[in-house]
Scaffold this motif. Sequence first.
Motif, PDB file in Angstrom:
ATOM      1  N   GLY A  96       0.822  -1.201   0.000  1.00 24.15           N
ATOM      2  CA  GLY A  96       0.000   0.000   0.000  1.00 24.15           C
ATOM      3  C   GLY A  96       0.858   1.255   0.000  1.00 24.15           C
ATOM      4  N   GLY A  97       0.452   2.245  -0.771  1.00 19.13           N
ATOM      5  CA  GLY A  97       1.205   3.497  -0.857  1.00 19.13           C
ATOM      6  C   GLY A  97       2.114   3.570  -2.070  1.00 19.13           C
ATOM      7  N   ASP A  98       2.362   2.421  -2.708  1.00 26.16           N
ATOM      8  CA  ASP A  98       3.258   2.434  -3.874  1.00 26.16           C
ATOM      9  C   ASP A  98       2.559   3.021  -5.093  1.00 26.16           C
ATOM     10  OD1 ASP A  98       5.397   1.288  -2.554  1.00 26.16           O
ATOM     11  OD2 ASP A  98       4.895  -0.765  -3.159  1.00 26.16           O
TER      12      ASP A  98
ATOM     13  N   VAL B 219      -5.866   9.386  -5.165  1.00 25.84           N
ATOM     14  CA  VAL B 219      -5.694   7.932  -5.032  1.00 25.84           C
ATOM     15  C   VAL B 219      -4.349   7.559  -4.404  1.00 25.84           C
ATOM     16  CG1 VAL B 219      -7.209   7.495  -6.987  1.00 25.84           C
ATOM     17  CG2 VAL B 219      -4.740   7.533  -7.334  1.00 25.84           C
ATOM     18  N   PHE B 220      -3.489   8.535  -4.181  1.00 22.87           N
ATOM     19  CA  PHE B 220      -2.204   8.234  -3.544  1.00 22.87           C
ATOM     20  C   PHE B 220      -2.440   8.090  -2.050  1.00 22.87           C
ATOM     21  CE2 PHE B 220      -0.367  11.008  -7.138  1.00 22.87           C
ATOM     22  CZ  PHE B 220      -0.453   9.951  -8.033  1.00 22.87           C
ATOM     23  N   GLN B 221      -2.890   6.927  -1.637  1.00 19.01           N
ATOM     24  CA  GLN B 221      -3.243   6.662  -0.245  1.00 19.01           C
ATOM     25  C   GLN B 221      -2.468   5.448   0.247  1.00 19.01           C
ATOM     26  OE1 GLN B 221      -5.653   8.471   1.372  1.00 19.01           O
ATOM     27  NE2 GLN B 221      -6.374   9.639  -0.395  1.00 19.01           N
ATOM     28  N   GLU B 222      -2.310   5.353   1.554  1.00 18.63           N
ATOM     29  CA  GLU B 222      -1.502   4.270   2.128  1.00 18.63           C
ATOM     30  C   GLU B 222      -2.118   2.878   1.934  1.00 18.63           C
ATOM     31  OE1 GLU B 222       1.686   4.166   3.293  1.00 18.63           O
ATOM     32  OE2 GLU B 222       1.576   6.110   2.300  1.00 18.63           O
ATOM     33  N   ASP B 223      -3.428   2.841   1.678  1.00 20.02           N
ATOM     34  CA  ASP B 223      -4.060   1.527   1.496  1.00 20.02           C
ATOM     35  C   ASP B 223      -4.251   1.183   0.013  1.00 20.02           C
ATOM     36  OD1 ASP B 223      -5.985   3.369   0.846  1.00 20.02           O
ATOM     37  OD2 ASP B 223      -7.635   2.136   1.621  1.00 20.02           O
ATOM     38  N   ALA B 224      -3.577   1.941  -0.853  1.00 23.48           N
ATOM     39  CA  ALA B 224      -3.776   1.717  -2.288  1.00 23.48           C
ATOM     40  C   ALA B 224      -2.447   1.601  -3.017  1.00 23.48           C
ATOM     41  CB  ALA B 224      -4.586   2.856  -2.889  1.00 23.48           C
ATOM     42  N   ILE B 225      -2.392   0.652  -3.937  1.00 16.44           N
ATOM     43  CA  ILE B 225      -1.283   0.554  -4.887  1.00 16.44           C
ATOM     44  C   ILE B 225      -1.814   1.144  -6.188  1.00 16.44           C
ATOM     45  CG2 ILE B 225       0.141  -1.036  -6.243  1.00 16.44           C
ATOM     46  CD1 ILE B 225      -0.039  -2.971  -3.786  1.00 16.44           C
ATOM     47  N   CYS B 226      -1.077   2.102  -6.733  1.00 19.74           N
ATOM     48  CA  CYS B 226      -1.584   2.818  -7.903  1.00 19.74           C
ATOM     49  C   CYS B 226      -0.700   2.550  -9.116  1.00 19.74           C
ATOM     50  CB  CYS B 226      -1.607   4.303  -7.544  1.00 19.74           C
ATOM     51  SG  CYS B 226      -2.470   5.259  -8.756  1.00 19.74           S
TER      52      CYS B 226
ATOM     53  N   MET C 248      -4.808  -8.329  -2.327  1.00 17.71           N
ATOM     54  CA  MET C 248      -4.135  -8.654  -1.070  1.00 17.71           C
ATOM     55  C   MET C 248      -2.636  -8.491  -1.289  1.00 17.71           C
ATOM     56  SD  MET C 248      -6.412  -9.724   1.134  1.00 17.71           S
ATOM     57  CE  MET C 248      -5.691 -10.826   2.328  1.00 17.71           C
ATOM     58  N   ALA C 249      -1.975  -7.738  -0.400  1.00 20.67           N
ATOM     59  CA  ALA C 249      -0.524  -7.608  -0.459  1.00 20.67           C
ATOM     60  C   ALA C 249       0.025  -8.106   0.860  1.00 20.67           C
ATOM     61  CB  ALA C 249      -0.111  -6.157  -0.696  1.00 20.67           C
ATOM     62  N   LYS C 250       0.794  -9.175   0.814  1.00 23.77           N
ATOM     63  CA  LYS C 250       1.369  -9.773   2.030  1.00 23.77           C
ATOM     64  C   LYS C 250       0.277  -9.983   3.075  1.00 23.77           C
ATOM     65  CE  LYS C 250       6.043  -8.162   1.193  1.00 23.77           C
ATOM     66  NZ  LYS C 250       5.889  -7.282   0.051  1.00 23.77           N
ATOM     67  N   ASP C 251      -0.808 -10.660   2.650  1.00 18.02           N
ATOM     68  CA  ASP C 251      -1.927 -11.034   3.539  1.00 18.02           C
ATOM     69  C   ASP C 251      -2.728  -9.856   4.082  1.00 18.02           C
ATOM     70  OD1 ASP C 251      -1.241 -13.695   3.202  1.00 18.02           O
ATOM     71  OD2 ASP C 251       0.184 -13.612   4.869  1.00 18.02           O
ATOM     72  N   LYS C 252      -2.489  -8.678   3.549  1.00 19.41           N
ATOM     73  CA  LYS C 252      -3.295  -7.525   3.986  1.00 19.41           C
ATOM     74  C   LYS C 252      -4.120  -7.019   2.817  1.00 19.41           C
ATOM     75  CE  LYS C 252      -1.294  -4.075   5.999  1.00 19.41           C
ATOM     76  NZ  LYS C 252      -0.148  -3.248   6.461  1.00 19.41           N
ATOM     77  N   PRO C 253      -5.398  -6.682   3.048  1.00 20.55           N
ATOM     78  CA  PRO C 253      -6.203  -6.152   1.951  1.00 20.55           C
ATOM     79  C   PRO C 253      -5.613  -4.851   1.409  1.00 20.55           C
ATOM     80  CG  PRO C 253      -7.537  -6.527   3.925  1.00 20.55           C
ATOM     81  CD  PRO C 253      -6.114  -6.721   4.318  1.00 20.55           C
ATOM     82  N   VAL C 254      -5.644  -4.722   0.116  1.00 18.95           N
ATOM     83  CA  VAL C 254      -5.121  -3.508  -0.506  1.00 18.95           C
ATOM     84  C   VAL C 254      -6.015  -3.174  -1.701  1.00 18.95           C
ATOM     85  CG1 VAL C 254      -3.523  -4.610  -2.166  1.00 18.95           C
ATOM     86  CG2 VAL C 254      -2.895  -2.431  -1.134  1.00 18.95           C
TER      87      VAL C 254
ATOM     88  N   LEU D  59      -6.135  -1.974  -5.464  1.00 16.98           N
ATOM     89  CA  LEU D  59      -5.267  -1.810  -6.632  1.00 16.98           C
ATOM     90  C   LEU D  59      -5.996  -0.864  -7.581  1.00 16.98           C
ATOM     91  CD1 LEU D  59      -2.729  -2.527  -8.280  1.00 16.98           C
ATOM     92  CD2 LEU D  59      -4.054  -4.388  -9.323  1.00 16.98           C
ATOM     93  N   ILE D  60      -5.398   0.278  -7.829  1.00 12.65           N
ATOM     94  CA  ILE D  60      -6.040   1.281  -8.687  1.00 12.65           C
ATOM     95  C   ILE D  60      -5.246   1.376  -9.985  1.00 12.65           C
ATOM     96  CG2 ILE D  60      -6.706   3.698  -8.886  1.00 12.65           C
ATOM     97  CD1 ILE D  60      -7.045   3.655  -5.823  1.00 12.65           C
ATOM     98  N   HIS D  61      -5.901   1.016 -11.065  1.00 14.82           N
ATOM     99  CA  HIS D  61      -5.258   0.983 -12.384  1.00 14.82           C
ATOM    100  C   HIS D  61      -5.782   2.179 -13.174  1.00 14.82           C
ATOM    101  CE1 HIS D  61      -4.471  -1.575 -16.261  1.00 14.82           C
ATOM    102  NE2 HIS D  61      -3.644  -0.563 -16.152  1.00 14.82           N
ATOM    103  N   MET D  62      -4.875   3.081 -13.532  1.00 13.84           N
ATOM    104  CA  MET D  62      -5.282   4.290 -14.268  1.00 13.84           C
ATOM    105  C   MET D  62      -4.653   4.297 -15.651  1.00 13.84           C
ATOM    106  SD  MET D  62      -4.823   7.261 -11.462  1.00 13.84           S
ATOM    107  CE  MET D  62      -6.432   7.917 -11.296  1.00 13.84           C
TER     108      MET D  62
END
Length: 164
Positions: free
Chosen positions: A26-28, A101-108, A71-77, A79-82
């Motif tokens: 998350g956050g990436d 969308v740049f949030q700690e619980d989101a991979i963008c 899920m990233a390393k067993d944690k819900p995340v 995934l935002i695809h733009m």
Amino acid sequence: MELVVQSLSADYTHALGYNLGKVLRGGDVVCLSGDLGAGKTALAKGIGEALAVQEPMTSPTFTFQIEYAGMAKDKPVRLIHMDLYRLRYPEEVEIIGVEDVFQEDAICLIEWPGIAEDILPDDSLTIRIEGSGEEPRLIGFSSQGEAWAERLKDSMLFEDQEDL
Ligand SMILES: Nc1ncnc2c1ncn2[C@@H]1O[C@H](COP(=O)(O)OP(=O)(O)OP(=O)(O)O)[C@@H](O)[C@H]1O
Ligand SMILES: [Mg+2]
């Protein structure tokens, strides 16, 4: 950091995405550059598989943004695809809410990120794919600083290059 790998097939590009996806959290923010048909979405789908996204991933060319549950390393995340290909003015970047969308619980993942370059986080990873059609692809990974170099080393991205 600057690294380049070669990909001779769509499957290999997907596998690179998969290996990268395994070290994302998350956050990436990952920017995907390259011509039409370079393989940005192919790589994004590999990332989605690594993050256990269940729905089929489609190209967000007309909707700008699609969100998936992963899920990233067993944690819900999230995934935002733009895909910002169709944006013409930086004001549209704001209207669509790219920054939100740049949030700690989101991979963008951002295809065609150029129009948003002023708001991209300093610690984002940029992937540039050169080549199209049936040509081999050169896939470059770059970032400011060296933190991503360590993480990519852990991803096995650069193993088995001789097996291409
Ligand atoms: N080495 C390779 N890596 C990735 N894709 C490849 C490769 N060789 C051939 N292909 C083909 O190239 C196409 C890549 O399409 P993809 O939708 O991933 O491109 P894209 O970069 O997302 O394009 P767009 O800018 O239109 O969104 C696919 O049809 C895929 O099968
Ligand atoms: Mg695409």
